[in-house]
Design a protein around this motif. Structure first.
Motif, short mmCIF file in Angstrom:
data_model
loop_
_atom_site.label_atom_id
_atom_site.label_comp_id
_atom_site.label_asym_id
_atom_site.label_seq_id
_atom_site.Cartn_x
_atom_site.Cartn_y
_atom_site.Cartn_z
N VAL A 140 48.91 16.65 35.67
CA VAL A 140 49.93 17.17 36.64
C VAL A 140 50.83 18.24 36.33
N ALA A 141 51.09 18.55 34.93
CA ALA A 141 51.89 19.71 34.61
C ALA A 141 51.02 21.04 34.90
N ILE A 142 49.76 20.83 34.75
CA ILE A 142 48.98 22.18 35.03
C ILE A 142 48.69 22.20 36.68
N PHE A 143 48.15 21.36 37.42
CA PHE A 143 47.86 21.31 38.74
C PHE A 143 49.11 21.26 39.67
N ALA A 144 49.98 20.71 39.34
CA ALA A 144 51.25 20.58 40.36
C ALA A 144 51.59 22.04 40.67
N PRO A 145 51.93 22.95 39.61
CA PRO A 145 52.59 24.36 40.00
C PRO A 145 51.25 25.22 40.35
N ALA A 146 50.10 24.94 40.13
CA ALA A 146 48.90 25.86 40.61
C ALA A 146 48.75 25.32 41.83
N PHE A 147 48.94 24.33 42.47
CA PHE A 147 48.84 23.87 43.92
C PHE A 147 50.15 24.42 44.83
N LEU A 151 50.61 28.18 47.52
CA LEU A 151 51.16 27.85 48.85
C LEU A 151 52.43 28.45 49.35
N ALA A 152 53.26 28.81 48.23
CA ALA A 152 54.43 29.66 48.54
C ALA A 152 54.24 31.03 48.90
N ALA A 153 52.98 31.52 48.12
CA ALA A 153 52.45 32.83 48.27
C ALA A 153 51.73 33.07 49.64
N ILE A 154 51.22 32.06 50.05
CA ILE A 154 50.50 32.26 51.52
C ILE A 154 51.80 32.15 52.40
N ALA A 155 52.71 31.35 52.17
CA ALA A 155 53.90 31.09 53.25
C ALA A 155 54.62 32.61 53.22
N VAL A 156 54.78 33.49 52.32
CA VAL A 156 55.26 34.85 52.38
C VAL A 156 54.34 35.66 52.96
N SER A 157 53.00 35.37 52.56
CA SER A 157 52.06 36.47 53.44
C SER A 157 51.93 36.10 55.10
N LEU A 158 52.09 34.72 55.48
CA LEU A 158 51.98 34.31 56.78
C LEU A 158 53.27 35.02 57.42
N LEU A 318 34.66 21.92 33.16
CA LEU A 318 33.94 22.55 34.26
C LEU A 318 34.56 22.41 35.72
N HIS A 319 34.41 21.20 36.07
CA HIS A 319 35.23 20.97 37.32
C HIS A 319 36.63 21.35 37.30
N LEU A 320 37.56 20.78 36.58
CA LEU A 320 38.93 21.01 36.48
C LEU A 320 39.09 22.85 36.43
N GLY A 321 38.27 23.49 35.51
CA GLY A 321 38.41 24.90 35.71
C GLY A 321 37.90 25.50 37.10
N ALA A 322 37.04 24.99 37.87
CA ALA A 322 36.75 25.40 39.12
C ALA A 322 37.97 25.27 40.06
N VAL A 323 38.36 23.93 40.16
CA VAL A 323 39.45 23.64 40.88
C VAL A 323 40.71 24.48 40.60
N LEU A 324 41.24 24.72 39.24
CA LEU A 324 42.26 25.49 39.07
C LEU A 324 42.07 26.60 39.48
N THR A 325 40.74 27.39 39.26
CA THR A 325 40.42 28.75 39.74
C THR A 325 40.35 29.03 41.23
N PHE A 326 40.08 27.70 42.08
CA PHE A 326 40.38 27.94 43.47
C PHE A 326 41.44 28.00 44.04
N PHE A 327 42.54 27.04 43.33
CA PHE A 327 43.80 26.98 43.75
C PHE A 327 44.60 28.30 43.42
N LEU A 328 44.57 28.83 42.36
CA LEU A 328 44.92 30.02 41.93
C LEU A 328 44.58 31.18 42.84
#
Length: 361
Positions: A140-147, A151-158, A318-328
């Motif tokens: 949770v500590a890793i993926f909550a901010p990574a998610f 989203l905040a960056a996308i909101a600024v972009s849009l 490996l799965h968590l690394g791929a998911v974290l990379t995808f989010f970021l």
């Protein structure tokens, strides 16, 4: 945004506006034919309405070797790609991903996987399933901010994109019609409903549309799986691991299969298609995104199949690394195109609603 890309797109749009042969092909041409002159915002909107099906190129009588040398799919693809970079926040990451997408994604996946392997040293003494290898609190500590931060960056972009295209107030009906169009992949149906010819000028097919739908609905099912697991954990006190017939598994397994099929299909089509009818400089970054999403889904399915075996200790990082990379990388990879395209479709629906209201009055 780059002035030369906009100027070339403006030149071609003006010729297309005079010809009007492709009027019924997709949402781009009705929007294009409403205008007599094209501002930078108009061209950005047209570019993000374009789904790069390429039917207009293969039907056009003014492509090379004609002196007009039209290649509207490429012109709009380059403006579209540049618009994502221009509005990305922070922009430096978008430029970097464009130049070295595959290398960047691979490096991040492997780097994060190594970190997660090392993090297993802090595994809890008594837990089940994945949490026997990595604690719930650490995830949770890793993926909550990574998610949330992407989203905040996308909101600024849009927000920047919406200002550029002159977007106004949206009605709920406009958003709903845009979502229906996106869900059907209406603009990949072709002018006569035969599909598009993304791979070959003589072949009309719905393959690209169906693979896109597999990715879209696979992703939504996986997201719903994660959301349902979160609600079950925090609201109902039902902690993982969950059984085969639990809601997270019933949503996640078909979602993962659809994602694998869709991304593999899109990668195959992209290898067969002419790169000169898109944005050639962005080809590597686009393929990196497709492969990254495939790795996320494939490792997730393998992880489920390996449950209860020693392979989990290697597949989970490996799965968590791929998911974290995808989010970021979401705000800077082609994943951003889904947000921009939905915004462009909503902007188009709002424009049509306004014009209908004016005509009625």
């Amino acid at each position: 945004m780059q002035t030369d890309l906009l100027q070339e797109a403006r030149r071609q749009a003006e010729i297309c506006n005079a010809c009007r042969y492709c009027e019924g092909y997709c949402s781009v041409f009705p929007a294009l034919h409403r205008e007599r002159a094209f501002s930078d915002g108009d061209l950005t909107q047209l570019a993000n309405l374009c789904h790069n099906c390429r039917g207009c190129y293969y039907a056009c009588q003014y492509t090379a070797p004609h002196e007009f040398d039209l290649n509207l799919p490429k012109a709009l693809a380059e403006v579209r790609q540049d618009s994502w970079k221009a509005h990305a926040w922070p922009r430096v990451f978008a430029d970097l991903f464009d130049r070295s997408g595959v290398l960047m994604a691979a490096g991040l996946v492997l780097g994060f996987a190594l970190i997660f392997v090392l993090a297993q040293a802090m595994q809890p003494e008594s837990s089940e399933g994945f949490y026997a290898y990595m604690s719930h609190g650490l995830m949770v500590a890793i993926f909550a901010p990574a998610f949330l931060l992407p989203l905040a960056a996308i909101a600024v972009s849009l927000r920047g994109y919406w200002r550029t295209v002159g977007g106004g107030t949206l009605r709920l009906g406009d958003v709903w019609r845009a979502m229906r169009s996106a869900g059907r992949m209406k603009n990949l149906e072709g002018g006569h409903g035969d599909g598009c010819n993304f791979e070959d000028e003589d072949r009309f097919t719905h393959a690209r549309r169906h693979f896109h739908q597999a990715v879209l609905y696979g992703f939504l099912l996986c997201f719903a799986s994660t959301a349902s697991g979160t609600l079950m954990h925090y609201l109902l006190g039902w902690e993982a691991p969950y059984g085969l017939f639990s809601l997270p598994k019933l949503l996640g397994l078909p979602g993962g299969v659809l994602l694998c099929i869709g991304t593999a299909g899109l990668a195959a089509l992209k290898l067969k298609a002419d790169p000169q009818l898109g944005a050639p400089a962005a080809w590597g970054g686009e393929m990196a995104f497709i492969l990254l999403l495939f790795i996320v889904s494939a490792t997730g399915l393998l992880l489920f199949a390996a449950t209860g075996t020693q392979m989990v200790g290697w597949l989970l990082p490996l799965h968590l690394g791929a998911v974290l990379t995808f989010f970021l990388l979401t705000p800077y990879s082609k994943m951003a195109h889904g947000f921009y395209r939905l915004a462009a479709l909503a902007r188009e629906e709002a424009t049509k609603s306004t014009r209908q209201a004016q005509s009625a009055s």
